[in-house]
Scaffold this motif. Sequence first.
Motif, PDB file in Angstrom:
ATOM      1  N   ARG A 114     -47.305   6.956  23.352  1.00  0.00           N
ATOM      2  CA  ARG A 114     -49.012   7.150  23.416  1.00  0.00           C
ATOM      3  C   ARG A 114     -49.311   5.730  24.778  1.00  0.00           C
ATOM      4  O   ARG A 114     -49.825   6.272  25.534  1.00  0.00           O
ATOM      5  CB  ARG A 114     -49.506   6.695  22.327  1.00  0.00           C
ATOM      6  N   LEU A 115     -48.423   4.861  24.557  1.00  0.00           N
ATOM      7  CA  LEU A 115     -48.273   3.372  25.898  1.00  0.00           C
ATOM      8  C   LEU A 115     -48.789   4.390  26.810  1.00  0.00           C
ATOM      9  O   LEU A 115     -48.900   3.673  28.121  1.00  0.00           O
ATOM     10  CB  LEU A 115     -47.886   2.546  25.077  1.00  0.00           C
ATOM     11  N   PHE A 116     -47.464   5.237  27.344  1.00  0.00           N
ATOM     12  CA  PHE A 116     -46.826   5.503  28.529  1.00  0.00           C
ATOM     13  C   PHE A 116     -47.692   6.475  28.528  1.00  0.00           C
ATOM     14  O   PHE A 116     -47.565   6.216  29.858  1.00  0.00           O
ATOM     15  CB  PHE A 116     -44.984   6.513  28.229  1.00  0.00           C
ATOM     16  N   LYS A 117     -48.260   7.800  27.988  1.00  0.00           N
ATOM     17  CA  LYS A 117     -48.917   8.544  28.486  1.00  0.00           C
ATOM     18  C   LYS A 117     -50.330   7.801  28.926  1.00  0.00           C
ATOM     19  O   LYS A 117     -50.567   8.306  29.789  1.00  0.00           O
ATOM     20  CB  LYS A 117     -49.001   8.824  27.375  1.00  0.00           C
ATOM     21  N   TRP A 118     -51.093   6.652  28.140  1.00  0.00           N
ATOM     22  CA  TRP A 118     -52.104   6.287  28.378  1.00  0.00           C
ATOM     23  C   TRP A 118     -51.272   5.805  29.936  1.00  0.00           C
ATOM     24  O   TRP A 118     -52.984   5.018  30.841  1.00  0.00           O
ATOM     25  CB  TRP A 118     -52.366   5.109  27.543  1.00  0.00           C
ATOM     26  N   LEU A 169     -50.154  -3.845  29.540  1.00  0.00           N
ATOM     27  CA  LEU A 169     -49.742  -2.105  28.847  1.00  0.00           C
ATOM     28  C   LEU A 169     -48.284  -2.106  28.848  1.00  0.00           C
ATOM     29  O   LEU A 169     -47.220  -1.410  28.919  1.00  0.00           O
ATOM     30  CB  LEU A 169     -51.018  -1.545  29.064  1.00  0.00           C
ATOM     31  N   ALA A 170     -48.233  -1.647  30.291  1.00  0.00           N
ATOM     32  CA  ALA A 170     -46.929  -1.790  31.528  1.00  0.00           C
ATOM     33  C   ALA A 170     -45.600  -2.487  30.191  1.00  0.00           C
ATOM     34  O   ALA A 170     -45.005  -2.294  29.985  1.00  0.00           O
ATOM     35  CB  ALA A 170     -46.432  -1.774  32.606  1.00  0.00           C
ATOM     36  N   ASP A 200     -48.000  17.380  29.338  1.00  0.00           N
ATOM     37  CA  ASP A 200     -48.383  16.109  30.789  1.00  0.00           C
ATOM     38  C   ASP A 200     -46.901  16.154  30.992  1.00  0.00           C
ATOM     39  O   ASP A 200     -46.499  15.253  30.816  1.00  0.00           O
ATOM     40  CB  ASP A 200     -49.418  14.813  30.159  1.00  0.00           C
ATOM     41  N   ARG A 201     -46.513  16.443  31.890  1.00  0.00           N
ATOM     42  CA  ARG A 201     -45.834  15.818  32.598  1.00  0.00           C
ATOM     43  C   ARG A 201     -45.155  15.384  33.450  1.00  0.00           C
ATOM     44  O   ARG A 201     -44.394  14.302  33.632  1.00  0.00           O
ATOM     45  CB  ARG A 201     -44.805  17.359  33.394  1.00  0.00           C
ATOM     46  N   GLU A 202     -46.805  14.134  34.059  1.00  0.00           N
ATOM     47  CA  GLU A 202     -46.786  13.275  34.843  1.00  0.00           C
ATOM     48  C   GLU A 202     -46.008  14.009  36.335  1.00  0.00           C
ATOM     49  O   GLU A 202     -44.707  12.388  36.338  1.00  0.00           O
ATOM     50  CB  GLU A 202     -46.202  12.046  33.861  1.00  0.00           C
TER      51      GLU A 202
END
Length: 337
Positions: free
Chosen positions: A51-55, A123-124, A335-337
């Motif tokens: 989830r943190l990665f998606k945010w 966050l990163a 969401d592939r980003e």
Amino acid sequence: SSAGLGRLPTTPSAAYDHLLSYERATIWLHYARYAEEYVPEDCFQTAMQVRLFKWRRRCLPLIRGVFFVYLVAAFVEWPSWCLERECGPPSNVLRSDLPLWPPWVTRLIELGCLLCILAYYILAGKTLRFFPWTWCLLVLTALSLLDVSTACFNTIGIVPTTFRLSRLLRPLIFCLGSLTMRTTVMRIAQTVPNTIQVFGIIFLSVLVFGWVGVIFFSGTGGHAEFPTFKYSVKSLFVSLTTANFPQVMLSAYADNRAAPIFFVLFTFLVMTLLMNVLLAAIYNSYKEVLREWVLQFYLNRNRALQAAFDLLKNKDGVVTMDEWCAFFSHWSGGDRE
């Protein structure tokens, strides 16, 4: 449906874990595409990290805009030496054609940008891990925040001089925050050890010619450019940059027609020969560094692809067609980003 999950989980918990493996595999495919930096294999083990990665990926366009505003603010803020004393009319201040904004406005903009940068890279760090460059960026950002916050009360910041620490750190924060800038600077830094010897030879050559110049031009017209050893080295450095080369030679040439022999030897040995050797050394060193980076890039890509494969394979070590179709459906519909 359970049939679309490939490995057919039979319980809600198993279905959740199966979906989480798809999310983790999607992240690893993302890093396989952008494989310039090493990503530890123990990352993205939990749903919180996913989830943190998606945010963080959703905030990426925002942080790019923040960096743009953070850098462009330099065009509309008053010079630091004008914050404590009067600099006269705006026409006397070296600036762009854009109007200068009040200092309190630019401080608020800088403060907001620094807070966004600090929150994003914290966050990163929690998404992956805190690398050395991440710690450096966080420390520099914290120092800039302290300087800007202090400037809200005493105008000049935490350093009692005519420059602002936060403005001095601004390009460093940008270089650490930009992957392209960070990798380029690291490549250039890695080329330095292989070129130190050539730099040393050029430096010693300038010292030797400076010492010879002091002796050779003593009592002649060239003494004006070679009065002392320190000044003669300075004159030869000017000649080395070709910024004002004829001026260094003309006074000696007017007094003695044989004086150009000294400058011809200096030009041939140092400017023509050694400077080209330095260029060749830098080129070869950078080529080797770039070769290692390319190898590391494909190594990181293979590692990321292997991590994604391990998440999708079954007990027999293969990814079935049903499993791949289910994952591709999830990947293309998410969401592939």
